[in-house]
Design a protein around this motif. Structure first.
Motif, PDB file in Angstrom:
ATOM      1  N   ALA A   1      -0.962  -6.249   2.820  1.00 47.40           N
ATOM      2  CA  ALA A   1      -1.906  -5.187   3.160  1.00 47.40           C
ATOM      3  C   ALA A   1      -2.292  -5.247   4.626  1.00 47.40           C
ATOM      4  CB  ALA A   1      -3.159  -5.309   2.295  1.00 47.40           C
TER       5      ALA A   1
ATOM      6  N   GLN B   1      -5.236   0.864   9.028  1.00 46.20           N
ATOM      7  CA  GLN B   1      -3.900   0.672   8.480  1.00 46.20           C
ATOM      8  C   GLN B   1      -2.857   1.552   9.159  1.00 46.20           C
ATOM      9  OE1 GLN B   1      -2.072   2.822   6.066  1.00 46.20           O
ATOM     10  NE2 GLN B   1      -0.951   1.385   4.787  1.00 46.20           N
TER      11      GLN B   1
ATOM     12  N   LEU C   1      -3.602   4.207  -1.593  1.00 44.28           N
ATOM     13  CA  LEU C   1      -4.750   4.015  -0.720  1.00 44.28           C
ATOM     14  C   LEU C   1      -5.724   5.157  -0.906  1.00 44.28           C
ATOM     15  CD1 LEU C   1      -3.425   2.764   2.748  1.00 44.28           C
ATOM     16  CD2 LEU C   1      -4.798   1.504   1.090  1.00 44.28           C
TER      17      LEU C   1
ATOM     18  N   GLU D   1       0.836  -1.192   0.000  1.00 41.06           N
ATOM     19  CA  GLU D   1       0.000   0.000   0.000  1.00 41.06           C
ATOM     20  C   GLU D   1       0.881   1.255   0.000  1.00 41.06           C
ATOM     21  OE1 GLU D   1      -3.400  -1.940   2.926  1.00 41.06           O
ATOM     22  OE2 GLU D   1      -1.412  -1.381   3.658  1.00 41.06           O
TER      23      GLU D   1
ATOM     24  N   PRO E   1      -7.574   0.230  -1.349  1.00 39.05           N
ATOM     25  CA  PRO E   1      -6.642   0.450  -2.464  1.00 39.05           C
ATOM     26  C   PRO E   1      -7.344   0.844  -3.758  1.00 39.05           C
ATOM     27  CG  PRO E   1      -6.991  -1.886  -2.135  1.00 39.05           C
ATOM     28  CD  PRO E   1      -7.694  -1.200  -1.005  1.00 39.05           C
TER      29      PRO E   1
END
Length: 396
Positions: free
Chosen positions: A169, A174, A145, A122, A150
């Motif tokens: 990922a 995240q 992202l 990412e 994504p």
């Protein structure tokens, strides 16, 4: 005589975050830099009781060598929790206990990557993964992202390249952005991954730390059946110092990972595994997680509200529904790295965003951690950053 190091060491550098943490050892600095859980929430007394119980009931066994796969009762607990919380059928035999989920990345690199193989990550991506896969001289392909996951067109183009071994990922909250994949993006990723040799690696250390919104099933098992590999950790929900993580995988892949782990450390700490299992069986983990979520949710809200009050309007942020981080973007012409030096003079720290990019972009981005501060220090730290940003932007 100078030492001739392996070629791989020329492409891997010290963790930028670890270096920043040395600066923040000064207790007068308000730090939003480290990805640290709040130590006030560690279940110290319960873990102490668990350790005493392990010594009393199985002292010699807990100090002995053990199997590479990991302590079976702990693997059974993890498998049962996947079924209860995620509706995922996982066999204990598919679970490999590791020394933190960071070791999962190292083992995957050893098993899968040759120099020049491609890894999709990412953009921005998890710094620990970038550092780990760089050790194996991987070539990175980045996928931007968006707010809900994504860019699928970029992902498809990346998957169509040669020698793409994996797509790594962090789908829930995240690190570093705090963003979470929507159900639509999860399904879209799964559709693109099916029928390919490229492995999907889903790292999910923050998934249980949702304090608002609705949960989504994990990509790997929720949409890909048994395709892909799922990583997990006790670091964010119990104690990071125990260094206990795991990966879910089966078949030949698991066999190869076991061989790699045997070559690395034989097995993860027997004592730590038994103490964790004792803690999990003597206590209700969900009750403890609720305490974490309540605290982090309040701290996140205070940080977001303070940013809206004190930061210049030109600065944009993510507003995560869980996890430990939010992401800020400065006006494009500005350098967060330059601003970091000024922020430290004002006794506040963050992580500039550039190390989370493998193409040296992201100069105007930064990561803020809200989990490891109390509300008063969050307000004061954001106030200092806001004042500094206003002056920094005015001088640009």
């Amino acid at each position: 005589m100078p030492v001739k190091f392996a070629d791989r060491m020329s492409t891997v550098h010290r963790s930028f975050i670890r270096e920043i943490l040395k600066v923040t050892e000064d207790t007068s600095i308000i730090s939003f830099a480290g990805g640290l859980p709040n130590p006030e929430l560690f279940p110290v007394a319960d873990l102490e009781a668990a350790a005493v119980g392990v010594f009393q009931d199985s002292g010699p066994q807990s100090l002995q060598y053990s199997t590479t796969e990991g302590y079976l009762p702990l693997r059974e607990y993890i498998a049962a929790r996947y079924k209860e919380k995620k509706g995922i059928d996982v066999s204990p035999d598919e679970i490999l206990i590791t020394s933190g989920s960071q070791q999962c990345l190292d083992l995957l690199g050893k098993v899968l990557l040759n120099a020049g193989d491609k890894v999709i990550i990412e953009r921005p991506g998890y710094l620990g993964a970038i550092q780990s896969f760089s050790m194996f001289q991987a070539d990175f392909i980045t996928v931007d992202l968006e707010a809900d996951g994504p860019n699928l067109a970029e992902l498809e183009a990346a998957l169509n390249q040669d020698k793409v071994k994996m797509f790594y990922a962090v789908t829930n909250f995240q690190n570093p952005s705090g963003l979470t994949y929507s159900a639509e993006k999860r399904a879209g990723v799964a559709k693109l991954m099916k029928g390919r040799d490229t492995l999907f690696i889903e790292d999910d250390p923050y998934g249980e730390l949702r304090f608002r919104g609705e949960s989504h099933p994990p990509v790997v098992r929720g949409y890909l059946d048994e395709g892909g590999i799922l990583l997990g950790s006790f670091s964010k929900v119990a104690a990071p110092g125990f260094r206990l993580g795991w990966m879910v995988c089966g078949g030949e892949m698991r066999d190869k990972l076991i061989i790699a782990k045997q070559a690395s450390d034989l097995h993860t700490s027997t004592f730590a595994q038994r103490v964790m299992h004792r803690y999990l069986t003597d206590n209700v983990l969900d009750d403890h997680i609720e305490k974490i979520k309540e605290r982090y949710g309040k701290q996140r809200d205070v940080m977001v509200e303070s940013i809206k009050k004190y930061f210049p309007a030109e600065v944009k942020i993510t507003e995560p529904e869980g996890g430990m981080f939010l992401w800020a973007t400065l006006p494009e012409s500005l350098s967060a790295m330059d601003f970091f030096d000024e922020a430290i003079k004002n006794k506040v720290a963050f992580v500039p965003g550039r190390p989370f990019y493998v193409d040296d972009s992201g100069e105007n981005t930064l990561r803020l951690n809200f989990s490891n501060s109390d509300e008063e220090r969050i307000v004061e730290g954001i106030k200092r950053l806001g004042a500094g940003l206003k002056d920094f932007i005015a001088r640009a």
